[in-house]
Each structure stands twice: as C-alpha cells, then as structure tokens.
Design a protein around this motif. Structure first.
Motif, PDB file in Angstrom:
ATOM      1  N   GLU A 172     -98.860  32.547 -77.358  1.00  0.00           N
ATOM      2  CA  GLU A 172     -98.285  33.871 -77.597  1.00  0.00           C
ATOM      3  C   GLU A 172     -99.206  34.963 -77.066  1.00  0.00           C
ATOM      4  O   GLU A 172     -98.748  35.949 -76.491  1.00  0.00           O
ATOM      5  CB  GLU A 172     -98.031  34.081 -79.095  1.00  0.00           C
ATOM      6  CG  GLU A 172     -96.893  33.247 -79.659  1.00  0.00           C
ATOM      7  CD  GLU A 172     -95.543  33.689 -79.123  1.00  0.00           C
ATOM      8  OE1 GLU A 172     -95.389  34.875 -78.808  1.00  0.00           O
ATOM      9  OE2 GLU A 172     -94.632  32.838 -79.025  1.00  0.00           O
ATOM     10  N   GLU A 173    -100.508  34.796 -77.277  1.00  0.00           N
ATOM     11  CA  GLU A 173    -101.465  35.794 -76.808  1.00  0.00           C
ATOM     12  C   GLU A 173    -101.509  35.824 -75.284  1.00  0.00           C
ATOM     13  O   GLU A 173    -101.541  36.894 -74.670  1.00  0.00           O
ATOM     14  CB  GLU A 173    -102.853  35.481 -77.372  1.00  0.00           C
ATOM     15  CG  GLU A 173    -103.929  36.483 -77.017  1.00  0.00           C
ATOM     16  CD  GLU A 173    -103.756  37.827 -77.707  1.00  0.00           C
ATOM     17  OE1 GLU A 173    -104.354  38.813 -77.251  1.00  0.00           O
ATOM     18  OE2 GLU A 173    -102.995  37.894 -78.692  1.00  0.00           O
ATOM     19  N   LEU A 174    -101.513  34.662 -74.664  1.00  0.00           N
ATOM     20  CA  LEU A 174    -101.485  34.597 -73.204  1.00  0.00           C
ATOM     21  C   LEU A 174    -100.229  35.282 -72.657  1.00  0.00           C
ATOM     22  O   LEU A 174    -100.290  36.061 -71.698  1.00  0.00           O
ATOM     23  CB  LEU A 174    -101.519  33.144 -72.739  1.00  0.00           C
ATOM     24  CG  LEU A 174    -102.872  32.438 -72.705  1.00  0.00           C
ATOM     25  CD1 LEU A 174    -102.676  30.954 -72.447  1.00  0.00           C
ATOM     26  CD2 LEU A 174    -103.768  33.045 -71.628  1.00  0.00           C
ATOM     27  N   THR A 175     -99.089  34.984 -73.269  1.00  0.00           N
ATOM     28  CA  THR A 175     -97.827  35.556 -72.802  1.00  0.00           C
ATOM     29  C   THR A 175     -97.861  37.073 -72.859  1.00  0.00           C
ATOM     30  O   THR A 175     -97.475  37.757 -71.902  1.00  0.00           O
ATOM     31  CB  THR A 175     -96.660  35.023 -73.650  1.00  0.00           C
ATOM     32  OG1 THR A 175     -96.628  33.590 -73.570  1.00  0.00           O
ATOM     33  CG2 THR A 175     -95.338  35.577 -73.161  1.00  0.00           C
ATOM     34  N   ARG A 202     -92.712  32.518 -69.585  1.00  0.00           N
ATOM     35  CA  ARG A 202     -92.169  33.404 -70.615  1.00  0.00           C
ATOM     36  C   ARG A 202     -92.423  34.870 -70.296  1.00  0.00           C
ATOM     37  O   ARG A 202     -91.639  35.741 -70.679  1.00  0.00           O
ATOM     38  CB  ARG A 202     -92.765  33.049 -71.979  1.00  0.00           C
ATOM     39  CG  ARG A 202     -92.315  31.710 -72.531  1.00  0.00           C
ATOM     40  CD  ARG A 202     -93.000  31.407 -73.836  1.00  0.00           C
ATOM     41  NE  ARG A 202     -92.711  32.436 -74.848  1.00  0.00           N
ATOM     42  CZ  ARG A 202     -93.349  32.519 -76.011  1.00  0.00           C
ATOM     43  NH1 ARG A 202     -94.318  31.658 -76.296  1.00  0.00           N
ATOM     44  NH2 ARG A 202     -93.036  33.463 -76.870  1.00  0.00           N
ATOM     45  N   SER A 203     -93.526  35.150 -69.621  1.00  0.00           N
ATOM     46  CA  SER A 203     -93.847  36.533 -69.277  1.00  0.00           C
ATOM     47  C   SER A 203     -93.159  36.983 -67.995  1.00  0.00           C
ATOM     48  O   SER A 203     -93.311  38.131 -67.572  1.00  0.00           O
ATOM     49  CB  SER A 203     -95.363  36.703 -69.124  1.00  0.00           C
ATOM     50  OG  SER A 203     -95.859  35.922 -68.047  1.00  0.00           O
ATOM     51  N   GLY A 204     -92.417  36.082 -67.351  1.00  0.00           N
ATOM     52  CA  GLY A 204     -91.729  36.420 -66.112  1.00  0.00           C
ATOM     53  C   GLY A 204     -92.626  36.469 -64.896  1.00  0.00           C
ATOM     54  O   GLY A 204     -92.250  37.038 -63.869  1.00  0.00           O
ATOM     55  N   ARG A 205     -93.810  35.833 -64.966  1.00  0.00           N
ATOM     56  CA  ARG A 205     -94.776  35.942 -63.875  1.00  0.00           C
ATOM     57  C   ARG A 205     -95.006  34.634 -63.126  1.00  0.00           C
ATOM     58  O   ARG A 205     -95.838  34.585 -62.210  1.00  0.00           O
ATOM     59  CB  ARG A 205     -96.140  36.429 -64.428  1.00  0.00           C
ATOM     60  CG  ARG A 205     -96.118  37.660 -65.302  1.00  0.00           C
ATOM     61  CD  ARG A 205     -95.669  38.909 -64.583  1.00  0.00           C
ATOM     62  NE  ARG A 205     -96.549  39.316 -63.507  1.00  0.00           N
ATOM     63  CZ  ARG A 205     -97.640  40.077 -63.671  1.00  0.00           C
ATOM     64  NH1 ARG A 205     -97.975  40.497 -64.879  1.00  0.00           N
ATOM     65  NH2 ARG A 205     -98.378  40.431 -62.626  1.00  0.00           N
ATOM     66  N   LEU A 206     -94.298  33.578 -63.484  1.00  0.00           N
ATOM     67  CA  LEU A 206     -94.573  32.268 -62.888  1.00  0.00           C
ATOM     68  C   LEU A 206     -94.396  32.277 -61.377  1.00  0.00           C
ATOM     69  O   LEU A 206     -95.209  31.689 -60.642  1.00  0.00           O
ATOM     70  CB  LEU A 206     -93.671  31.205 -63.522  1.00  0.00           C
ATOM     71  CG  LEU A 206     -93.869  29.770 -63.014  1.00  0.00           C
ATOM     72  CD1 LEU A 206     -95.295  29.296 -63.254  1.00  0.00           C
ATOM     73  CD2 LEU A 206     -92.870  28.823 -63.701  1.00  0.00           C
ATOM     74  N   ALA A 207     -93.357  32.920 -60.876  1.00  0.00           N
ATOM     75  CA  ALA A 207     -93.096  32.910 -59.435  1.00  0.00           C
ATOM     76  C   ALA A 207     -94.205  33.590 -58.647  1.00  0.00           C
ATOM     77  O   ALA A 207     -94.393  33.297 -57.460  1.00  0.00           O
ATOM     78  CB  ALA A 207     -91.748  33.592 -59.149  1.00  0.00           C
ATOM     79  N   GLN A 208     -94.957  34.492 -59.277  1.00  0.00           N
ATOM     80  CA  GLN A 208     -96.024  35.209 -58.586  1.00  0.00           C
ATOM     81  C   GLN A 208     -97.358  34.474 -58.645  1.00  0.00           C
ATOM     82  O   GLN A 208     -98.307  34.841 -57.954  1.00  0.00           O
ATOM     83  CB  GLN A 208     -96.221  36.591 -59.228  1.00  0.00           C
ATOM     84  CG  GLN A 208     -94.972  37.423 -59.350  1.00  0.00           C
ATOM     85  CD  GLN A 208     -95.153  38.523 -60.390  1.00  0.00           C
ATOM     86  OE1 GLN A 208     -96.241  39.024 -60.612  1.00  0.00           O
ATOM     87  NE2 GLN A 208     -94.070  38.891 -61.051  1.00  0.00           N
ATOM     88  N   ALA A 209     -97.458  33.454 -59.495  1.00  0.00           N
ATOM     89  CA  ALA A 209     -98.748  32.841 -59.804  1.00  0.00           C
ATOM     90  C   ALA A 209     -99.169  31.823 -58.747  1.00  0.00           C
ATOM     91  O   ALA A 209     -98.358  31.048 -58.235  1.00  0.00           O
ATOM     92  CB  ALA A 209     -98.696  32.177 -61.165  1.00  0.00           C
ATOM     93  N   HIS A 210    -100.465  31.826 -58.448  1.00  0.00           N
ATOM     94  CA  HIS A 210    -101.075  30.853 -57.542  1.00  0.00           C
ATOM     95  C   HIS A 210    -102.023  29.950 -58.320  1.00  0.00           C
ATOM     96  O   HIS A 210    -102.615  30.365 -59.316  1.00  0.00           O
ATOM     97  CB  HIS A 210    -101.867  31.560 -56.441  1.00  0.00           C
ATOM     98  CG  HIS A 210    -101.047  32.467 -55.581  1.00  0.00           C
ATOM     99  ND1 HIS A 210    -100.507  32.070 -54.391  1.00  0.00           N
ATOM    100  CD2 HIS A 210    -100.662  33.764 -55.756  1.00  0.00           C
ATOM    101  CE1 HIS A 210     -99.835  33.084 -53.850  1.00  0.00           C
ATOM    102  NE2 HIS A 210     -99.915  34.118 -54.661  1.00  0.00           N
ATOM    103  N   TYR A 211    -102.156  28.749 -57.833  1.00  0.00           N
ATOM    104  CA  TYR A 211    -103.106  27.784 -58.414  1.00  0.00           C
ATOM    105  C   TYR A 211    -104.269  27.615 -57.448  1.00  0.00           C
ATOM    106  O   TYR A 211    -104.075  27.428 -56.242  1.00  0.00           O
ATOM    107  CB  TYR A 211    -102.408  26.437 -58.624  1.00  0.00           C
ATOM    108  CG  TYR A 211    -103.330  25.315 -59.044  1.00  0.00           C
ATOM    109  CD1 TYR A 211    -103.700  25.147 -60.371  1.00  0.00           C
ATOM    110  CD2 TYR A 211    -103.820  24.403 -58.094  1.00  0.00           C
ATOM    111  CE1 TYR A 211    -104.533  24.107 -60.759  1.00  0.00           C
ATOM    112  CE2 TYR A 211    -104.656  23.365 -58.472  1.00  0.00           C
ATOM    113  CZ  TYR A 211    -105.008  23.221 -59.799  1.00  0.00           C
ATOM    114  OH  TYR A 211    -105.837  22.191 -60.172  1.00  0.00           O
ATOM    115  N   VAL A 212    -105.492  27.716 -57.963  1.00  0.00           N
ATOM    116  CA  VAL A 212    -106.688  27.523 -57.139  1.00  0.00           C
ATOM    117  C   VAL A 212    -107.614  26.558 -57.866  1.00  0.00           C
ATOM    118  O   VAL A 212    -107.972  26.774 -59.024  1.00  0.00           O
ATOM    119  CB  VAL A 212    -107.425  28.851 -56.875  1.00  0.00           C
ATOM    120  CG1 VAL A 212    -108.630  28.606 -55.963  1.00  0.00           C
ATOM    121  CG2 VAL A 212    -106.491  29.882 -56.262  1.00  0.00           C
ATOM    122  N   GLU A 213    -108.009  25.520 -57.163  1.00  0.00           N
ATOM    123  CA  GLU A 213    -108.877  24.483 -57.729  1.00  0.00           C
ATOM    124  C   GLU A 213    -110.151  24.376 -56.901  1.00  0.00           C
ATOM    125  O   GLU A 213    -110.104  24.287 -55.683  1.00  0.00           O
ATOM    126  CB  GLU A 213    -108.122  23.152 -57.727  1.00  0.00           C
ATOM    127  CG  GLU A 213    -108.915  21.952 -58.198  1.00  0.00           C
ATOM    128  CD  GLU A 213    -108.099  20.664 -58.056  1.00  0.00           C
ATOM    129  OE1 GLU A 213    -108.685  19.635 -57.664  1.00  0.00           O
ATOM    130  OE2 GLU A 213    -106.880  20.711 -58.336  1.00  0.00           O
TER     131      GLU A 213
END
Length: 509
Positions: A172-175, A202-213
């Motif tokens: 919830e806090e992350l969202t 849930r925050s509507g930001r998934l499509a904008q998110a990148h993964y970096v490893e």
C-alpha cells in the motif's frame, strides 16, 4: 576528542566504489585504498563480496583484510532478539573489530558498493565509529545513477520529483508513493519483485517502468518491467520510472483517435499540496489536460506539455462537457475541484453530463479529497464527533425554502451542521436567516466554528456562540460548523479552546 587523542588513532574511511564497473571508481577511492592498512568489506555467508571484487585490482598482498560476514540473509532466526537483534549484535561485533585496528593506529577503509551512505552497510559502522575516530566518507556513483545511464533516459527534469524507495515497503505504501511521484527508483527487488509489480500496476505506472539488473556489471540486464520473470530477479536489481517528460523521448506519439481518453475528477482538498492525497497528486501529474475554475487550477503546479483550461466558477455544466469532449478525442483529462469533488463540486456535473449521449462511453473516475468541513473540524478539535448534516446555504441551484426546511429538520434532529457556501457579495442575508432558524432549536451559547481559508495563507479559525454569530464576519471562503445540544467548547489548561461533540448521546428519560 582532542587533537592529541586523534593523533594516536587510525583513520576510518567509508569508500564508495560505484555501481560495479571498477573503472567507475573515483580517483579519491583509489587513493584511499592505496593508503589504507586495513580493507574491510561485508559479505554473505558464502564469503563472496561484490565490494571486494570491484576493488580487487587495487588490493595489495600486505593489506589486512577484514571480512565482515553477515550471520543470516533472511529474517528467519532463532536469535532471542529476532532478526533485528541478530543484526544489531553483528554490527556491534564488526564495529569492535574495526575499532581494534583504529586503536592500534591503523587506517581502515570500509568498502561499499555504490555510495557508502546510500542504503549501504557501511553506514552501520559509521554510526558506531565516526564519533570516536577521525572519519572521511568517499562518495561513489549510485546504482540509481548507473541504471539511468544504462537506460539512456533522464531520471528527472526541471522541477520533477525523484523518489527512491526500498522494495521492502508494504504494498500500500509503495502504491501511494509511486502514484504521487514524477520519477522513481525502487531498490532491493529479489523476493519483493511481485509486491513491487503489483504496486506499479495499481498505481497505473507499470507500462512506464523499466527493469535494470546489475547495472555496469558483466551480468547487466535491462527490460520492460512488465516482461520480467519474477523467478529470475536477484537482489541487485531495481525498477526505474524515468522522467515523465523524458520517458517518451524518441517514441512516436499515438494519434488521438488511437487512444482512449478519460476524465478523472480530482479533489484538491481545502488548500495547498499538504492536503492533497498521493493518488490525486499522481493523476494531476499524468494528465494531459487540466480543466477547472481558475482559482483552483492555480493551486496545481505548472508542468511542461500540459494544457490548462481555466473558466469561471459558475459554468460547471459547460466545463464538464468541455472535459468530456477532450476525452472523446483521446485526451487524458483531470477536472479539478476544491475539497472533495463529490461534495457541492464538479463530480456531479461531470457524471450528469457523462450519463447522456454523446459522452456516455467516456471513462470517468472520481478521486476523493479532504473536505472543508473535515479541515475546519480538525483545527477546532472534534465538533463532528457525532452525527452531522452537511447543507449548502447557496440558493443559486435550489430555492431558499428548501434550504430553510432542511435546516429546521436537521436542527430538530439535534444534528451538528456543516454549512457550506454561507455568503458572498451578492448573498448577504442567508447567514442571519439561518441563525434565526437554528436558534428556534438551539441554545444561544451553542458553539459555532468559523473556519476561513483553512490550510491557506489567510487561515483564521474562530469559535463563537450561536447567539453572537455576526453575518458580516462570514464570506464564501468560510465554513460554519454549528454544534448540537451536546457539543462542548472547553478551555484547556494551556488556554486553548477546543470544540468537541461526545460520541455518546444521552438516552431518553
């Protein structure tokens, strides 16, 4: 500690090594490692240390190495103090080991990936030793900076806000934080990946998110966050939400016809940004068009690329249709309202228009906001602690006879009253008439809270008796909270007067 005492001890260094590529170490980091007698580094129980591997080319055979091995890597432990107790004991023992070298006059360099004071293990040594020994912290390139560089997109531009979050926060806090910020980096993924993914969605930001490893390391990997297999995610990875402005650079803008627009009716709360919910803040940032009464639009920060459509306060229906028409053309529209949009505000106007053709296919959402009644009540104490009614004194949209009937009914029922829109330049008599009606059922000493511009620069909250209520002291920016027969105004020991309505109501005799 005196200079003489300092001279008898060694020196402590917290050395930032950067994100992983040894060539990204600073010149100062290399110098400190060369000067050090003792090289300390944290590692897991397998004994391998990423920090040591980054600095390996700088290490000498005569360096004394102190391997600070964590006793556990998960929160499962039989330590009597639990996980935190086990870690505190480990940090205390590690600090004692380093202190022994410092007391012997040796220079100790504690290696840290990234920056030593940015989510690093070194800080636990720093808190325990820096006040006892001369200390220098050598900053390093953070993993967040490295990830942005590898993605090749700006993290934050202009007045955008960058938020750095640990993935270990509750969902919830992350969202909430992801919804409200412009740009973000979520660190410490690994087993937290599913939680972070849900929060992004849930925050509507998934499509904008990148993964970096493992940015800048040999095993580096980047991908759209939504496409990553949770089983493949190590601890040294992060989610990156780049600048809202920079994230679409170089990408073709879809045509309005190809996009489905929507209208979000946003409650701004009673005043400035301190009263705005994280969800509302996020929707305002994501909108392409802002529509609203000019005074309320002025409370929303100007963002490059957003279109602002201001209008007069008396054209709610026209404003609603204008916003819906923008959404029909594929625009993402935020209609702003003061307080809560569903309380004498724009949500009704938008939904009324959206229930009829040609707007009945346009998606509409309503986001709540803190009401003026709640804000004024909190400033005064707790006058709304029991049942209460909310009534607008404006006769612009309903006859005064209806207002008077409702005031009498609420007063006869002994409800606390929150009175909105009490007066304006063109409406000067309603407050006086409302006072007369209420005095038919309430004692003259009934507490009345007058809250003007609550949360704003001209805030003024006063408490008066109902019999002393002066209509000349009330305008459209004032809300009135009229107590019930049970409401009390009490002067406390510090001189402050608080108003509260008991939750218990006396039983009938």
């Amino acid at each position: 500690m005196s200079d003489q005492q300092i001279g008898r001890t060694g020196r402590l260094y917290g050395v930032g090594l950067g994100p992983g590529d040894p060539s990204l170490m600073t010149v100062r980091a290399v110098e400190v490692i060369a000067e050090a007698d003792v090289i300390a580094y944290h590692c897991a129980r397998h004994g391998r240390s990423i920090a040591r591997s980054i600095a390996e080319r700088q290490l000498r055979a005569d360096h004394i190495e102190e391997r600070l091995m964590y006793p556990l890597t998960t929160e499962t432990t039989d330590h009597p103090g639990g996980y935190q107790g086990a870690m505190d004991e480990f940090y205390a023992e590690a600090a004692a080991r380093l202190a022994a070298h410092l007391d012997a006059g040796r220079t100790v360099a504690v290696l840290a990936e990234g920056d030593p004071l940015f989510y690093g293990s070194y800080m636990h040594m720093h808190k325990r030793l820096a006040h006892r020994y001369p200390t220098e912290v050598v900053p390093g390139v953070t993993s967040v900076s490295a990830a942005a560089a590898r993605l090749g997109t700006p993290l934050a531009e202009g007045e955008e806000v960058l938020t750095v979050l640990p993935g270990t926060l509750p969902e919830e806090e992350l969202t909430a934080r992801l919804a409200s910020t412009d740009a973000a980096a979520v660190m410490k993924l690994g087993r937290t990946f599913p939680t972070v993914r849900r929060a992004l969605e849930r925050s509507g930001r998934l499509a904008q998110a990148h993964y970096v490893e493992r940015a800048t390391m040999s095993a580096e990997r980047t991908a759209p966050f939504a496409e990553v297999d949770p089983e493949s995610v190590p601890y040294f990875s992060m989610a990156v939400l780049p600048s809202r402005r920079g994230s679409t650079a170089g990408e073709p803008e879809p045509s309005s016809e190809a996009r489905r627009g929507e209208v979000v009716v946003v409650g701004l709360g009673p005043a400035g940004p301190m009263w705005l919910t994280p969800q509302a803040r996020g929707e305002l940032a994501a909108a392409e068009d802002l529509v609203g009464y000019a005074t309320y639009l002025d409370r929303v920060p100007v963002r490059p690329g957003q279109r602002r459509h201001a209008s007069d306060n008396k054209v709610e229906a026209e404003r609603a249709e204008f916003a819906l028409d923008l959404a029909r053309r594929g625009r993402r529209v935020a209609v702003v309202s003061s307080g809560d949009p569903g309380v004498f505000a724009m949500a009704t106007a938008v939904l009324e228009a959206a229930s009829e053709a040609p707007y009945d296919q346009v998606p509409v959402r309503v986001l709540p906001g803190l009401t003026a009644a709640q804000a004024a009540a909190a400033r005064a104490g707790a006058p709304l602690g029991h049942d209460y009614a909310v009534v607008s004194l404006s006769d612009r949209l309903k006859p005064w006879e209806v207002i008077a009937e409702r005031l009498r009914a609420a007063a006869a029922a002994d409800l606390v009253l929150a009175l909105y829109n009490p007066g304006s330049r063109s409406r000067l008599w309603q407050v006086g008439k409302a006072r007369e009606l209420l005095l038919e059922h309430r004692a003259p000493d009934t507490p009345v809270v007058l809250g003007r511009d609550v949360g704003g620069p001209q805030e003024r909250v006063r408490i008066v008796r109902l019999g002393d209520l002066d209509p000349d002291q009330v305008d459209m920016r004032t809300i009135l909270l009229v107590g019930s027969s049970q409401t009390r105004a009490v002067r406390r020991g510090d001189g402050e007067v608080v108003v509260w309505t008991p939750r218990r109501y006396p039983a009938n005799d």
